[in-house]
Design a protein around this motif. Structure first.
Motif, PDB file in Angstrom:
ATOM      1  N   GLN A   1      50.539 -19.741  69.928  1.00 23.85           N
ATOM      2  CA  GLN A   1      49.990 -21.099  69.850  1.00 23.85           C
ATOM      3  C   GLN A   1      50.821 -21.971  68.923  1.00 23.85           C
ATOM      4  O   GLN A   1      50.961 -23.173  69.156  1.00 23.85           O
ATOM      5  N   LEU A   2      51.357 -21.374  67.857  1.00 17.91           N
ATOM      6  CA  LEU A   2      52.220 -22.134  66.952  1.00 17.91           C
ATOM      7  C   LEU A   2      53.530 -22.491  67.646  1.00 17.91           C
ATOM      8  O   LEU A   2      54.075 -23.569  67.448  1.00 17.91           O
ATOM      9  N   LYS A   3      54.035 -21.557  68.454  1.00 15.44           N
ATOM     10  CA  LYS A   3      55.300 -21.783  69.155  1.00 15.44           C
ATOM     11  C   LYS A   3      55.132 -22.805  70.281  1.00 15.44           C
ATOM     12  O   LYS A   3      55.993 -23.636  70.508  1.00 15.44           O
TER      13      LYS A   3
ATOM     14  N   PRO B   1      52.349 -25.293  70.984  1.00 19.15           N
ATOM     15  CA  PRO B   1      51.073 -25.931  70.651  1.00 19.15           C
ATOM     16  C   PRO B   1      50.439 -26.724  71.792  1.00 19.15           C
ATOM     17  O   PRO B   1      49.233 -26.945  71.798  1.00 19.15           O
TER      18      PRO B   1
ATOM     19  N   TYR C   1      56.749 -25.650  61.168  1.00 17.93           N
ATOM     20  CA  TYR C   1      55.531 -25.629  61.974  1.00 17.93           C
ATOM     21  C   TYR C   1      55.041 -24.213  62.251  1.00 17.93           C
ATOM     22  O   TYR C   1      53.914 -24.018  62.709  1.00 17.93           O
ATOM     23  N   ARG C   2      55.886 -23.219  61.984  1.00 13.52           N
ATOM     24  CA  ARG C   2      55.493 -21.817  62.146  1.00 13.52           C
ATOM     25  C   ARG C   2      56.461 -20.962  61.345  1.00 13.52           C
ATOM     26  O   ARG C   2      57.571 -21.418  61.009  1.00 13.52           O
TER      27      ARG C   2
ATOM     28  N   HIS D   1      54.835 -30.019  67.163  1.00 14.41           N
ATOM     29  CA  HIS D   1      55.414 -29.205  66.088  1.00 14.41           C
ATOM     30  C   HIS D   1      55.473 -29.988  64.781  1.00 14.41           C
ATOM     31  O   HIS D   1      55.107 -29.482  63.718  1.00 14.41           O
TER      32      HIS D   1
ATOM     33  N   HIS E   1      52.017 -30.537  63.410  1.00 22.66           N
ATOM     34  CA  HIS E   1      51.459 -29.289  62.884  1.00 22.66           C
ATOM     35  C   HIS E   1      52.054 -28.955  61.519  1.00 22.66           C
ATOM     36  O   HIS E   1      51.341 -28.535  60.603  1.00 22.66           O
TER      37      HIS E   1
ATOM     38  N   HIS F   1      49.708 -28.740  58.115  1.00 18.75           N
ATOM     39  CA  HIS F   1      49.559 -27.489  57.376  1.00 18.75           C
ATOM     40  C   HIS F   1      50.363 -27.448  56.075  1.00 18.75           C
ATOM     41  O   HIS F   1      50.429 -26.413  55.406  1.00 18.75           O
TER      42      HIS F   1
ATOM     43  N   PHE G   1      54.078 -22.407  56.066  1.00 21.63           N
ATOM     44  CA  PHE G   1      54.896 -21.429  56.790  1.00 21.63           C
ATOM     45  C   PHE G   1      56.258 -21.310  56.175  1.00 21.63           C
ATOM     46  O   PHE G   1      56.983 -22.189  55.996  1.00 21.63           O
TER      47      PHE G   1
END
Length: 178
Positions: free
Chosen positions: A5-7, A9, A54-55, A167, A170, A174, A178
């Protein structure tokens, strides 16, 4: 949130079997407005925030912006090749390696934003003036060993815009976890 889901979105791109005029116009609009959306979310970001990812092990915000300029330059050239040649073979590129080059890691994203603004203006102009015959033109991608219609490719790049905008959002949401 799962790594998948992070990869992805907004999910992975799935081209509809039938691309209606409404879908096509929506995709064209996304490509037209992408630069202003990126400017809106990156405006006034500090060097620190441009480093946010983003991840885990993903690109940071500045790499995403620089990647979009690289990717969309390639996309526009592929479009023009397909419009002027018979099913040309396009040249793939190592986007992960490009993202590590000095221009892909530069803290100043303003030049990539300028590229996106000018490029998307020109791309939008071309897209608006294509006829049905143009939309059916193709290029051949040697990695997938497939030909793609420009009608499906415009959908892929509209998705690409949404994908990387998500991305960036996100990463900001956050706050560098990450």
């Amino acid at each position: 949130m799962e790594l998948e889901q992070l990869k992805y979105p907004v999910g992975q791109f799935n081209c509809p079997e039938v691309i209606t005029d409404d879908i096509l116009h929506s995709w064209i609009s996304e490509i037209q407005h992408f630069p202003e959306y990126v400017v809106a979310v990156t405006n006034e970001l500090s060097k620190e925030k441009l480093q946010w990812r983003y991840r885990p092990y993903g690109w940071n915000i500045k790499q995403v912006v620089h990647h979009c300029a690289d990717s969309h330059m390639n996309a526009f050239i592929r479009f023009k090749l397909a419009l002027t040649e018979e099913n040309p073979t396009i040249k793939p590129y190592a986007e992960d390696l490009w993202a590590e080059l000095i221009d892909g890691t530069d803290d100043d994203i303003s030049y990539s934003l300028l590229i996106l603004k000018g490029l998307h203006h020109r791309w939008h102009l071309v897209l608006l003036n294509m006829d049905e015959k143009d939309w059916e033109k193709t290029y051949y991608h040697p990695e997938s060993k497939q030909s793609f219609t420009l009608k499906s490719v415009v959908g892929l790049y509209a998705w690409h815009c949404r994908h990387h905008l998500a991305h960036i959002k996100h990463a900001l949401l956050h706050e560098n976890k990450f």
